[in-house]
Design a protein around this motif. Structure first.
Motif, short mmCIF file in Angstrom:
data_model
loop_
_atom_site.label_atom_id
_atom_site.label_comp_id
_atom_site.label_asym_id
_atom_site.label_seq_id
_atom_site.Cartn_x
_atom_site.Cartn_y
_atom_site.Cartn_z
N UNK A 41 0.85 -1.19 0.00
CA UNK A 41 0.00 0.00 0.00
C UNK A 41 0.88 1.23 0.00
N UNK A 42 0.66 2.11 -0.95
CA UNK A 42 1.42 3.34 -1.07
C UNK A 42 0.65 4.46 -0.38
N UNK A 43 1.19 4.99 0.70
CA UNK A 43 0.54 6.05 1.46
C UNK A 43 1.08 7.43 1.11
N UNK A 44 1.84 7.54 0.03
CA UNK A 44 2.42 8.83 -0.37
C UNK A 44 1.42 9.61 -1.23
N UNK A 45 0.72 10.51 -0.60
CA UNK A 45 -0.26 11.34 -1.30
C UNK A 45 0.14 12.80 -1.17
N UNK A 46 -0.17 13.56 -2.21
CA UNK A 46 -0.04 15.01 -2.15
C UNK A 46 -1.31 15.51 -1.45
N UNK A 47 -1.20 16.41 -0.48
CA UNK A 47 -2.42 16.90 0.19
C UNK A 47 -3.45 17.38 -0.83
N UNK A 52 1.40 9.70 -5.04
CA UNK A 52 2.72 9.87 -5.64
C UNK A 52 3.27 8.48 -5.93
N UNK A 53 3.32 8.06 -7.19
CA UNK A 53 3.81 6.72 -7.50
C UNK A 53 5.23 6.50 -7.01
N UNK A 54 5.52 5.29 -6.60
CA UNK A 54 6.86 4.91 -6.17
C UNK A 54 7.50 4.11 -7.29
#
Length: 104
Positions: A41-47, A52-54
């Motif tokens: 699970x990718x938790x990297x989001x722009x507010x 944000x793809x890894x």
């Protein structure tokens, strides 16, 4: 108890699985028949924006002696693997929101 199995941060880890990229959680699952998988699970989001793809994520499965193949459920493709002792390192070229890695 949940924090024992995975956490979000610089290392997202289970005792058996390690994904070394900020904000990626990894969890190893198995069912009663013995089928195994790793959920990413990718938790990297722009507010207030998109994920944000890894790129070029490496997932290490500690007890990988009997692993013959790992495939991305999202893409349907087999993923490149390398062995280091009992461990298997799986190359995930791109992770959007999430993926399931099917272990054979």
């Amino acid at each position: 108890e949940a924090g024992k199995y995975w956490r979000v941060g610089l290392l997202a880890a289970l005792p058996q699985v390690l994904a070394v990229i900020a904000m990626v959680a990894a969890s190893r699952l198995s069912d009663a028949t013995g089928r195994r998988s790793v959920v990413l699970m990718n938790w990297a989001y722009v507010p207030r924006g998109p994920v944000v793809p890894q790129e070029n994520l490496t997932v290490t499965i500690a007890d990988g002696r009997d692993i013959a193949r790992v495939a991305s459920v999202w893409s349907g493709e087999a993923l490149a693997m390398t062995r280091e002792g009992d461990a298997v390192k799986v190359a995930v070229p791109r992770l959007e929101e999430g993926d399931v890695l099917a272990i054979e």
